[in-house]
Design an enzyme around this catalytic site. Structure first.
Site, PDB file in Angstrom:
ATOM      1  N   LYS A  16       0.816  -1.217   0.000  1.00  0.00           N
ATOM      2  CA  LYS A  16       0.000   0.000   0.000  1.00  0.00           C
ATOM      3  C   LYS A  16       0.850   1.269   0.000  1.00  0.00           C
ATOM      4  O   LYS A  16       0.648   2.163  -0.805  1.00  0.00           O
ATOM      5  CB  LYS A  16      -0.796  -0.005   1.312  1.00  0.00           C
ATOM      6  CG  LYS A  16      -2.195   0.341   1.261  1.00  0.00           C
ATOM      7  CD  LYS A  16      -2.931   0.090   2.583  1.00  0.00           C
ATOM      8  CE  LYS A  16      -2.235  -0.481   3.763  1.00  0.00           C
ATOM      9  NZ  LYS A  16      -1.469   0.380   4.618  1.00  0.00           N
ATOM     10  N   ARG A  89      -9.244   2.732   8.529  1.00  0.00           N
ATOM     11  CA  ARG A  89      -8.771   1.395   8.889  1.00  0.00           C
ATOM     12  C   ARG A  89      -9.893   0.580   9.533  1.00  0.00           C
ATOM     13  O   ARG A  89      -9.691  -0.556   9.912  1.00  0.00           O
ATOM     14  CB  ARG A  89      -7.656   1.616   9.885  1.00  0.00           C
ATOM     15  CG  ARG A  89      -6.501   0.679  10.023  1.00  0.00           C
ATOM     16  CD  ARG A  89      -5.549   0.599   8.897  1.00  0.00           C
ATOM     17  NE  ARG A  89      -4.284   0.055   9.352  1.00  0.00           N
ATOM     18  CZ  ARG A  89      -3.112   0.552   9.041  1.00  0.00           C
ATOM     19  NH1 ARG A  89      -3.016   1.609   8.274  1.00  0.00           N
ATOM     20  NH2 ARG A  89      -2.008  -0.007   9.470  1.00  0.00           N
ATOM     21  N   ARG A 128      10.976  -7.733   5.208  1.00  0.00           N
ATOM     22  CA  ARG A 128      10.980  -6.327   4.783  1.00  0.00           C
ATOM     23  C   ARG A 128      11.897  -5.470   5.663  1.00  0.00           C
ATOM     24  O   ARG A 128      11.724  -5.388   6.866  1.00  0.00           O
ATOM     25  CB  ARG A 128       9.560  -5.764   4.842  1.00  0.00           C
ATOM     26  CG  ARG A 128       9.509  -4.285   4.506  1.00  0.00           C
ATOM     27  CD  ARG A 128       8.103  -3.810   4.291  1.00  0.00           C
ATOM     28  NE  ARG A 128       7.372  -3.639   5.516  1.00  0.00           N
ATOM     29  CZ  ARG A 128       6.166  -3.062   5.571  1.00  0.00           C
ATOM     30  NH1 ARG A 128       5.577  -2.661   4.472  1.00  0.00           N
ATOM     31  NH2 ARG A 128       5.546  -2.930   6.711  1.00  0.00           N
ATOM     32  N   ARG A 159      11.445  -2.311  10.584  1.00  0.00           N
ATOM     33  CA  ARG A 159      10.466  -1.610  11.416  1.00  0.00           C
ATOM     34  C   ARG A 159      10.157  -2.487  12.617  1.00  0.00           C
ATOM     35  O   ARG A 159       9.933  -3.689  12.456  1.00  0.00           O
ATOM     36  CB  ARG A 159       9.168  -1.400  10.606  1.00  0.00           C
ATOM     37  CG  ARG A 159       9.018  -0.018  10.051  1.00  0.00           C
ATOM     38  CD  ARG A 159       7.857   0.117   9.132  1.00  0.00           C
ATOM     39  NE  ARG A 159       6.557  -0.240   9.694  1.00  0.00           N
ATOM     40  CZ  ARG A 159       5.400  -0.018   9.070  1.00  0.00           C
ATOM     41  NH1 ARG A 159       5.376   0.568   7.893  1.00  0.00           N
ATOM     42  NH2 ARG A 159       4.266  -0.366   9.609  1.00  0.00           N
ATOM     43  N   ARG A 170      -0.715  -7.660  13.662  1.00  0.00           N
ATOM     44  CA  ARG A 170      -1.194  -6.668  12.683  1.00  0.00           C
ATOM     45  C   ARG A 170      -2.107  -7.323  11.646  1.00  0.00           C
ATOM     46  O   ARG A 170      -3.091  -6.736  11.209  1.00  0.00           O
ATOM     47  CB  ARG A 170      -0.017  -5.972  11.995  1.00  0.00           C
ATOM     48  CG  ARG A 170       0.685  -4.979  12.915  1.00  0.00           C
ATOM     49  CD  ARG A 170       2.011  -4.537  12.359  1.00  0.00           C
ATOM     50  NE  ARG A 170       1.901  -3.813  11.124  1.00  0.00           N
ATOM     51  CZ  ARG A 170       2.825  -3.834  10.155  1.00  0.00           C
ATOM     52  NH1 ARG A 170       3.928  -4.567  10.289  1.00  0.00           N
ATOM     53  NH2 ARG A 170       2.657  -3.139   9.070  1.00  0.00           N
TER      54      ARG A 170
HETATM   55  P1  AMP Z   1       1.032   1.464   8.573  1.00  0.00           P
HETATM   56  O1  AMP Z   1       2.288   2.211   8.306  1.00  0.00           O
HETATM   57  O2  AMP Z   1      -0.128   1.950   7.748  1.00  0.00           O
HETATM   58  O3  AMP Z   1       1.212  -0.023   8.521  1.00  0.00           O
HETATM   59  O4  AMP Z   1       0.619   1.818  10.093  1.00  0.00           O
HETATM   60  C1  AMP Z   1       1.474   1.520  11.175  1.00  0.00           C
HETATM   61  C2  AMP Z   1       0.684   1.556  12.474  1.00  0.00           C
HETATM   62  O5  AMP Z   1       0.139   2.881  12.684  1.00  0.00           O
HETATM   63  C3  AMP Z   1      -0.526   0.624  12.556  1.00  0.00           C
HETATM   64  O6  AMP Z   1      -0.161  -0.703  12.922  1.00  0.00           O
HETATM   65  C4  AMP Z   1      -1.356   1.318  13.639  1.00  0.00           C
HETATM   66  O7  AMP Z   1      -0.805   1.093  14.932  1.00  0.00           O
HETATM   67  C5  AMP Z   1      -1.133   2.799  13.315  1.00  0.00           C
HETATM   68  N1  AMP Z   1      -2.140   3.298  12.355  1.00  0.00           N
HETATM   69  C6  AMP Z   1      -1.925   3.724  11.071  1.00  0.00           C
HETATM   70  N2  AMP Z   1      -3.067   4.117  10.493  1.00  0.00           N
HETATM   71  C7  AMP Z   1      -4.041   3.933  11.408  1.00  0.00           C
HETATM   72  C8  AMP Z   1      -5.445   4.140  11.413  1.00  0.00           C
HETATM   73  N3  AMP Z   1      -6.091   4.609  10.333  1.00  0.00           N
HETATM   74  N4  AMP Z   1      -6.132   3.855  12.548  1.00  0.00           N
HETATM   75  C9  AMP Z   1      -5.505   3.402  13.643  1.00  0.00           C
HETATM   76  N5  AMP Z   1      -4.180   3.158  13.709  1.00  0.00           N
HETATM   77  C10 AMP Z   1      -3.452   3.417  12.608  1.00  0.00           C
END
Ligand code: AMP
Length: 221
Positions: A16, A89, A128, A159, A170
Site C-alpha cells: 500500500k 482502517r 521487509r 520496522r 497486525r
Molecule cells: P502502517 O504504516 O499503515 O502499517 O501503520 C502503522 C501503524 O500505525 C498501525 O499498525 C497502527 O498502529 C497505526 N495506524 C496507522 N493508520 C491507522 C489508522 N487509520 N487507525 C488506527 N491506527 C493506525
C-alpha cells in the site's frame, strides 16, 4: 483529474505505502499516510508520538478519536487530489471520513484495494527492511549480505512492528477491523480490486491506469 480523494486499502505487506507513493508521484497527487504521520510524531517525541507509540509497538490500532482528528485536520482546506494511505482502517473511521467530506460537499472517488494472498503477506513482512533515509523497502538484507540502501546508500533497518509476533498481530487486526471495508466500499460501487502480486512497477502501472481512466469515479472492476 478532479480534486478527489482516493483511498488505498490492503493488508500490511500488500504494498500500500509503496504503491500510494508511486501513484501520487505519477499523477501529481498529495499522499497522506496515517502510519507515516504517527512514525514522524514518534521520531519528534512530541505529545502525539508519546501517546501513540505503544499502539504501533504492539501492532494494534491507535484509537479512532486520535487518528480521525489527525487525518481530517490534514485534509481540511486542501483543493488538490489526495491519496489516503492507511486511513480509514475500520468502519467508524470510514463513516467519519464520509461525513466530513459530505459536510464540505466533497466526495471519495475510488478505493484501490490491493489484494495479496496471506502466505505472500507473511513472507514479505518478515523479509521487509527499510532505508532510514528514503524509506525505500528492501528484501532481507542480512540474507543477501546487503546493509545499505540501493537507492541512496542510507542504513537499512527493520520496522519494530515488522518483527514476527507483531506481524501476526497486525494481520489479525487487519482481518478483524479493516477487511470489512472491502464490502463497505464495494456496496458503494467505489471498490477497485488490483492484483498486488508481481513486479512493483507492473502493479503501479495497473493502479495509475485505473485512476487515469476512471477519473476516480465509480471505478469498480
Ligand atoms: P502502517 O504504516 O499503515 O502499517 O501503520 C502503522 C501503524 O500505525 C498501525 O499498525 C497502527 O498502529 C497505526 N495506524 C496507522 N493508520 C491507522 C489508522 N487509520 N487507525 C488506527 N491506527 C493506525
Amino acid at each position: 483529474m478532479s480534486a478527489l480523494f482516493t483511498v488505498f486499502l490492503g493488508a500490511p505487506g500488500a504494498g500500500k505505502g509503496t504503491q500510494a507513493a508511486a501513484a501520487a508521484q505519477a499523477l501529481r497527487l498529495a499522499h497522506i499516510s496515517s502510519g507515516d504521520m504517527f512514525r514522524r510524531a514518534i521520531a519528534r517525541d512530541d505529545e502525539l508520538g508519546r501517546t501513540v507509540c505503544a499502539y504501533l509497538e504492539k501492532g494494534t490500532l491507535v484509537p479512532d478519536e486520535i487518528t480521525t482528528r489527525m487525518v481530517l485536520d490534514e485534509l481540511k482546506g486542501s483543493n488538490q487530489g489526495i491519496i489516503l494511505d492507511g486511513f480509514p482502517r475500520n468502519l467508524r473511521q470510514a463513516m467519519s471520513l464520509d461525513a466530513a467530506l459530505g459536510r464540505e460537499d466533497r466526495a471519495l472517488g475510488c478505493v484501490i484495494y490491493i489484494k495479496v494472498a496471506e502466505s505472500e503477506l507473511l513472507r514479505r513482512l518478515s523479509a521487509r527492511w527499510l532505508c532510514r533515509q528514503c524509506q525505500a523497502p528492501h528484501t532481507c538484507p542480512n540474507g543477501e549480505g546487503e546493509t545499505t540502501c540501493q537507492k541512496c546508500a542510507g542504513e537499512l533497518y527493520q520496522r519494530p512492528d515488522d518483527q514476527p509476533e507483531t506481524v501476526q498481530r497486525r494481520l489479525e487486526v487487519y482481518f478483524a477491523e479493516t477487511a470489512p471495508l472491502i464490502a463497505y466500499y464495494r456496496d458503494q460501487d467505489k471498490l477497485c480490486e488490483i492484483d498486488g502480486e508481481g513486479e512493483v512497477e507492473t502493479i503501479t502501472q495497473r493502479i495509475t491506469e485505473v485512476l487515469r481512466d476512471g477519473e476516480s469515479i465509480g471505478c469498480q472492476r
